[in-house]
Design a protein around this motif. Structure first.
Motif, short mmCIF file in Angstrom:
data_model
loop_
_atom_site.label_atom_id
_atom_site.label_comp_id
_atom_site.label_asym_id
_atom_site.label_seq_id
_atom_site.Cartn_x
_atom_site.Cartn_y
_atom_site.Cartn_z
N GLU A 20 -49.16 19.16 0.64
CA GLU A 20 -48.72 20.33 1.41
C GLU A 20 -47.24 20.61 1.16
OE1 GLU A 20 -51.83 19.54 5.10
OE2 GLU A 20 -49.74 18.92 5.30
N LEU A 21 -46.45 19.55 1.16
CA LEU A 21 -45.02 19.70 0.91
C LEU A 21 -44.77 20.28 -0.47
CD1 LEU A 21 -42.04 19.18 1.70
CD2 LEU A 21 -42.32 16.88 0.74
N ALA A 22 -45.45 19.77 -1.48
CA ALA A 22 -45.27 20.26 -2.85
C ALA A 22 -45.62 21.74 -2.94
CB ALA A 22 -46.10 19.43 -3.82
N LYS A 27 -42.95 27.44 -3.10
CA LYS A 27 -42.82 28.80 -2.57
C LYS A 27 -41.52 29.03 -1.83
CE LYS A 27 -47.79 29.17 -2.01
NZ LYS A 27 -48.89 29.23 -1.06
N SER A 28 -40.64 28.04 -1.77
CA SER A 28 -39.40 28.24 -1.03
C SER A 28 -38.24 27.51 -1.71
CB SER A 28 -39.55 27.80 0.43
OG SER A 28 -39.86 26.42 0.50
N PHE A 29 -38.12 26.23 -1.48
CA PHE A 29 -37.01 25.46 -2.05
C PHE A 29 -37.00 25.53 -3.57
CE2 PHE A 29 -37.49 23.59 2.11
CZ PHE A 29 -36.18 23.34 2.50
N GLY A 30 -38.17 25.56 -4.15
CA GLY A 30 -38.30 25.58 -5.59
C GLY A 30 -37.62 26.76 -6.27
N PHE A 31 -37.39 27.83 -5.53
CA PHE A 31 -36.69 28.97 -6.11
C PHE A 31 -35.24 28.61 -6.43
CE2 PHE A 31 -39.72 31.67 -3.46
CZ PHE A 31 -40.53 31.97 -4.53
N THR A 36 -40.84 18.97 -9.81
CA THR A 36 -42.27 18.81 -10.08
C THR A 36 -42.91 18.09 -8.89
OG1 THR A 36 -42.02 16.65 -11.13
CG2 THR A 36 -41.79 18.60 -12.56
N HIS A 37 -44.21 18.19 -8.81
CA HIS A 37 -44.92 17.50 -7.73
C HIS A 37 -44.72 15.99 -7.88
CE1 HIS A 37 -47.74 21.08 -6.65
NE2 HIS A 37 -46.51 21.46 -6.90
N GLN A 38 -44.69 15.51 -9.11
CA GLN A 38 -44.47 14.09 -9.35
C GLN A 38 -43.10 13.65 -8.81
OE1 GLN A 38 -44.48 12.99 -13.50
NE2 GLN A 38 -44.66 10.82 -13.05
N GLN A 39 -42.07 14.46 -9.03
CA GLN A 39 -40.73 14.13 -8.51
C GLN A 39 -40.76 14.09 -6.98
OE1 GLN A 39 -38.81 17.42 -10.60
NE2 GLN A 39 -37.40 15.96 -11.54
N ILE A 40 -41.46 15.03 -6.37
CA ILE A 40 -41.53 15.08 -4.91
C ILE A 40 -42.21 13.82 -4.37
CG2 ILE A 40 -42.60 16.29 -2.96
CD1 ILE A 40 -42.03 18.92 -4.56
N TYR A 41 -43.33 13.44 -4.97
CA TYR A 41 -44.02 12.23 -4.52
C TYR A 41 -43.16 10.99 -4.70
CZ TYR A 41 -48.52 14.45 -3.60
OH TYR A 41 -49.52 15.22 -3.07
N ARG A 42 -42.46 10.92 -5.83
CA ARG A 42 -41.58 9.77 -6.09
C ARG A 42 -40.48 9.69 -5.03
NH1 ARG A 42 -41.18 10.12 -11.45
NH2 ARG A 42 -39.67 11.81 -11.31
N GLU A 43 -39.89 10.84 -4.70
CA GLU A 43 -38.82 10.86 -3.69
C GLU A 43 -39.36 10.54 -2.31
OE1 GLU A 43 -35.59 10.91 -3.98
OE2 GLU A 43 -35.73 11.13 -6.15
N LEU A 44 -40.57 10.99 -1.99
CA LEU A 44 -41.17 10.64 -0.70
C LEU A 44 -41.30 9.12 -0.56
CD1 LEU A 44 -43.93 13.37 -0.32
CD2 LEU A 44 -42.01 12.99 1.24
N GLY A 45 -41.71 8.47 -1.64
CA GLY A 45 -41.81 7.02 -1.62
C GLY A 45 -40.46 6.35 -1.39
N LYS A 46 -39.43 6.85 -2.05
CA LYS A 46 -38.08 6.29 -1.87
C LYS A 46 -37.57 6.53 -0.45
CE LYS A 46 -36.63 6.93 -6.68
NZ LYS A 46 -35.76 7.73 -7.57
N LEU A 47 -37.81 7.74 0.06
CA LEU A 47 -37.36 8.06 1.42
C LEU A 47 -38.05 7.16 2.44
CD1 LEU A 47 -37.33 11.97 1.19
CD2 LEU A 47 -35.33 10.50 1.49
N GLU A 48 -39.32 6.88 2.21
CA GLU A 48 -40.04 5.99 3.13
C GLU A 48 -39.51 4.56 3.01
OE1 GLU A 48 -44.51 5.41 4.83
OE2 GLU A 48 -44.34 5.84 2.67
N LYS A 49 -39.29 4.12 1.79
CA LYS A 49 -38.76 2.76 1.57
C LYS A 49 -37.39 2.61 2.22
CE LYS A 49 -37.29 -0.18 -2.23
NZ LYS A 49 -35.99 0.22 -2.77
N ASP A 50 -36.58 3.67 2.19
CA ASP A 50 -35.23 3.64 2.77
C ASP A 50 -35.24 3.86 4.29
OD1 ASP A 50 -34.25 3.24 0.22
OD2 ASP A 50 -33.64 5.33 -0.08
N GLY A 51 -36.42 4.06 4.87
CA GLY A 51 -36.52 4.21 6.31
C GLY A 51 -36.09 5.57 6.84
#
Length: 181
Positions: A20-22, A27-31, A36-51
């Motif tokens: 959903e985020l991707a 449609k917004s931030f991407g402008f 890429t969706h892969q970058q977003i998923y990778r960052e979500l994992g890092k954000l979760e790991k960092d608390g």
């Protein structure tokens, strides 16, 4: 700007799954900050790991999905980052180098590529104008609209510049033809 901060902002606007985020990001931030969706998923994992965000599972039509929400530490990090100062970044546009190269070479026609870019910017402007018309705009989202208006103004200026540059090129071609006769 960093992708993690864009993701934190998007999740504060509306928590949701990575998919959903991707989609929303496109449609917004991407402008303004494409990812890429892969970058977003990778960052979500890092954000979760960092608390900074937390994920929770839920059942969806496609199986088990992770919903992400921003934690207090994520909100604090986004506030810290928002208050940082940053110098304006220089424009990095390959087309400008192509135009300079065409000028130096003298015999490489660049008009077709400039016309293609002009069409792309007109399409982007139309997209921004449609988003602006959809609103609704009010006090709560005035800064979101200001970002959209910056995009509109950028596209309008780019289109004006491209049309002016094409006119210059047409004038130069006419002069070359006249002097050759």
């Amino acid at each position: 700007m960093s992708l993690p901060h864009a993701i934190l902002t998007a999740l504060l606007e509306k928590p949701g799954s990575g998919a959903e985020l991707a989609r929303r990001f496109d449609k917004s931030f991407g402008f303004f900050w494409p990812a890429t969706h892969q970058q977003i998923y990778r960052e979500l994992g890092k954000l979760e790991k960092d608390g900074l965000v937390r994920s929770g599972g839920r059942d969806s039509s496609r199986g088990r999905a992770k919903d992400y929400t921003v934690l207090a530490a994520g909100r604090k990090e986004l506030s810290r980052w928002t208050l940082e100062q940053q110098e304006p970044r220089p424009v990095r546009e390959e087309l400008m180098i192509r135009l300079r190269a065409s000028s130096v070479l003298g015999d490489v026609p660049i008009e077709e590529e400039l016309q293609r870019h002009l069409a792309l910017h007109r399409t982007q402007l139309a997209t921004y104008l449609q988003l602006d018309e959809r609103g609704p705009w009010g006090e709560a989202n005035r800064l979101q609209r200001a970002v959209l208006q910056a995009g509109i103004m950028f596209e309008q200026a780019w289109i004006e510049w491209a049309e002016h540059t094409l006119a210059l090129q047409a004038g130069a071609a006419t002069e070359r033809e006249s002097s050759a006769s």
